[in-house]
Design a protein around this motif. Structure first.
Motif, PDB file in Angstrom:
ATOM      1  N   THR A 123     108.448 118.983  94.409  1.00  0.00           N
ATOM      2  CA  THR A 123     108.082 117.801  93.624  1.00  0.00           C
ATOM      3  C   THR A 123     109.305 117.132  92.994  1.00  0.00           C
ATOM      4  OG1 THR A 123     105.987 118.860  93.137  1.00  0.00           O
ATOM      5  CG2 THR A 123     106.574 116.972  91.795  1.00  0.00           C
ATOM      6  N   LEU A 126      95.930 113.337  95.445  1.00  0.00           N
ATOM      7  CA  LEU A 126      96.347 112.120  96.142  1.00  0.00           C
ATOM      8  C   LEU A 126      96.046 112.259  97.618  1.00  0.00           C
ATOM      9  CD1 LEU A 126      99.859 111.636  94.465  1.00  0.00           C
ATOM     10  CD2 LEU A 126      97.791 110.317  93.971  1.00  0.00           C
ATOM     11  N   LYS A 148      99.471 107.703 100.673  1.00  0.00           N
ATOM     12  CA  LYS A 148      99.766 107.149  99.341  1.00  0.00           C
ATOM     13  C   LYS A 148     101.277 107.010  99.161  1.00  0.00           C
ATOM     14  CE  LYS A 148      98.709 105.889  95.105  1.00  0.00           C
ATOM     15  NZ  LYS A 148      97.927 104.663  94.849  1.00  0.00           N
ATOM     16  N   LEU A 206     104.432 106.885  96.874  1.00  0.00           N
ATOM     17  CA  LEU A 206     104.749 107.429  95.559  1.00  0.00           C
ATOM     18  C   LEU A 206     105.606 106.461  94.752  1.00  0.00           C
ATOM     19  CD1 LEU A 206     105.653 111.073  96.649  1.00  0.00           C
ATOM     20  CD2 LEU A 206     103.504 110.295  95.643  1.00  0.00           C
ATOM     21  N   ASP A 207     105.358 106.459  93.424  1.00  0.00           N
ATOM     22  CA  ASP A 207     106.230 105.732  92.516  1.00  0.00           C
ATOM     23  C   ASP A 207     106.664 106.683  91.405  1.00  0.00           C
ATOM     24  OD1 ASP A 207     104.038 105.977  90.792  1.00  0.00           O
ATOM     25  OD2 ASP A 207     103.329 103.942  91.205  1.00  0.00           O
ATOM     26  N   HIS A 253     105.883 106.858  88.274  1.00  0.00           N
ATOM     27  CA  HIS A 253     104.769 107.333  87.454  1.00  0.00           C
ATOM     28  C   HIS A 253     104.054 108.510  88.117  1.00  0.00           C
ATOM     29  CE1 HIS A 253     101.237 107.304  84.883  1.00  0.00           C
ATOM     30  NE2 HIS A 253     100.467 107.176  85.963  1.00  0.00           N
ATOM     31  N   LEU A 254     103.752 108.405  89.423  1.00  0.00           N
ATOM     32  CA  LEU A 254     103.034 109.473  90.111  1.00  0.00           C
ATOM     33  C   LEU A 254     103.876 110.745  90.214  1.00  0.00           C
ATOM     34  CD1 LEU A 254     101.256 107.524  93.015  1.00  0.00           C
ATOM     35  CD2 LEU A 254     100.183 108.564  91.007  1.00  0.00           C
ATOM     36  N   LYS A 282     103.861 112.437  86.918  1.00  0.00           N
ATOM     37  CA  LYS A 282     102.545 113.043  86.686  1.00  0.00           C
ATOM     38  C   LYS A 282     102.417 114.376  87.425  1.00  0.00           C
ATOM     39  CE  LYS A 282      97.602 111.976  86.976  1.00  0.00           C
ATOM     40  NZ  LYS A 282      96.593 110.962  87.379  1.00  0.00           N
ATOM     41  N   LEU A 283     102.926 114.437  88.658  1.00  0.00           N
ATOM     42  CA  LEU A 283     102.884 115.682  89.427  1.00  0.00           C
ATOM     43  C   LEU A 283     103.734 116.768  88.775  1.00  0.00           C
ATOM     44  CD1 LEU A 283     103.128 114.289  93.075  1.00  0.00           C
ATOM     45  CD2 LEU A 283     101.163 115.454  92.054  1.00  0.00           C
TER      46      LEU A 283
END
Length: 443
Positions: free
Chosen positions: A385, A406, A410, A412-413, A415-416, A419-420
């Motif tokens: 990650t 997800l 998808k 990824l940015d 923010h994501l 979050k992970l």
């Protein structure tokens, strides 16, 4: 090979159904395919047409008053064995299908309501298969004629013998090409049939394609011969055949959550799949692999409780690939297992469920090469990650212990990704994600 529908002599197709609207729909769909179409409302009318017209293929409804489709196709097989036979059924009736395979020697069957493009493709492949067999018989007859001519030549005519030998060699080469085309048509028809099986399964449980990719790669890694690889390819495409009779609830229930009654049905599907395929001579090897792919190394599997090396090698290999994919799809445990954990589970049960040496080789292959294999050749990377970058695109779904996070595809940015990372810290775990490489993600 030239498409059958475009040959100089168009194929003659007989459509049989007691419902006029079904005959009309089939005729409309096929009228631009280049076939000579005939229609009949019952079995007796169909037989009358066959008596007076040369028919290449009969597509018959299974359930008709009087003479049903199975009886009709059985009589066609007896009187016109070279005429191809397809069954059109409106319900998942394994008994009728089994009868049609054994009595009518059908090429295949289609379900109502049918998919137009799938039906067209099935007819094309069936007629192409018929054309290849006829061509092979023609070439065999030609070879026999030339052999007779060669026997009549005087041994002293060395030059003529040499010329004839060269002709025979060319004929043998042509026969080899024809045989390869016929073998290819079997594989193509099997893939079409596999796609029809998938229509009965929920999208998440349509595993045949990924299992096939892994099995093919592992077979090559082990150095299996062409015949073994061919049987494994067919088995991977059709190993779910025995599940066609399951109800929707059974299909959606993980193996570890099955009731006693459901487990009885579950344990029957490998043998059912074999029984449906055994009537087809070229499928005998694949049918045997399918029957035993749920046996266990310690003898606790089914249907025959085979143990150790008594389990066919192809079945051991297919069982590993099926469990690896089905663990990730939530078809065995009541949750979807991440890919690294799925490999750990395979190793945990090596020596009990799986052939230990084969399991280790399979795990090694999956860790070293499976990211590309599981995406069917598309270039991907396996990253932790904290090594992810904005703009990367997921190559597989991400699941946590609480469910889906997800979906594949998808982008990824920041923010994501953050979050992970926070979720990893909260769950005290680490994820390894498959993402498309930069050149693939930019497409």
């Amino acid at each position: 090979m030239e498409d059958v529908a475009q040959q100089a002599v168009p194929a003659s197709v007989l459509l049989v159904d007691d419902e006029p609207n079904v005959l009309s729909a089939l005729s409309r769909m096929l009228r631009h395919e280049g076939y000579v179409l005939h229609t009949a409302g019952d079995g007796h009318a169909a037989l009358a047409i066959l008596e007076r017209e040369p028919i290449d293929l009969v597509l018959s409804d299974a359930m008709m008053p009087g003479m049903d489709g199975v009886e009709l196709l059985s009589r066609v097989q007896q009187q016109w064995p070279e005429c191809l036979r397809l069954l059109l059924t409106g319900q998942c009736d394994l008994a009728a299908t089994d009868r049609a395979i054994n009595e009518g020697r059908i090429y295949g069957y289609l379900s109502k309501p049918w998919d137009d493009e799938g039906l067209r493709l099935t007819l094309r492949q069936a007629l192409q298969y018929q054309h290849t067999e006829r061509e092979q018989k023609r070439l065999e007859a030609l070879t026999q004629d030339q052999n007779r001519e060669l026997a009549e030549l005087n041994a002293s005519l060395e030059q003529r013998v040499e010329a004839r030998t060269q002709e025979l060699k060319q004929t043998a080469d042509m026969l080899e090409v024809a045989f390869r085309e016929l073998r290819k048509s079997y594989v193509t028809a099997t893939k079409v049939f596999s796609s029809l099986i998938n229509q009965r399964l929920p999208p998440r449980f349509q595993t045949n394609a990924k299992v096939g990719v892994l099995v093919q790669a592992f077979a090559k890694e082990l150095g299996l011969d062409e015949a073994q690889q061919h049987d494994l390819q067919l088995a991977a495409a059709l190993y779910n055949l025995g599940k066609l009779a399951w109800n929707d609830r059974l299909l959606a229930t993980p193996a570890e959550r099955l009731s006693v009654q459901q487990r009885e049905s579950y344990r029957l599907y490998p043998a059912t799949g074999e029984n449906l395929l055994m009537a087809l001579e070229h499928m005998e090897g694949a049918a045997k692999i399918i029957r035993h792919h749920r046996e266990r190394w310690n003898g606790s599997g089914f249907p025959d409780r085979l143990k150790g090396e008594a389990i066919p090698l192809g079945s051991r290999l297919l069982g590993l690939a099926v469990d690896f994919i089905e663990l990730q799809r939530g078809m065995i445990l009541p949750r979807q297992v991440m890919r690294p954990q799925a490999l750990e589970l395979l190793q945990k049960f090596a020596g009990r469920v799986y052939d230990p040496s084969l399991c280790q080789a399979f795990v090694t292959l999956c860790r070293d090469k499976a990211p590309d294999l599981e995406s069917q050749g598309r270039p991907v990377l396996a990253l932790e990650t904290r090594k992810l970058e904005p703009g990367m695109v997921l190559a597989e779904d991400i699941h946590s212990t609480s469910g889906m996070l997800l979906h594949e595809g998808k982008r990824l940015d920041t923010h994501l990704i953050d979050k992970l990372i926070r979720l990893e810290d909260a769950e005290n775990t680490r994820y390894t994600l498959l993402v498309y490489r930069e050149e693939e993600a930019d497409e």
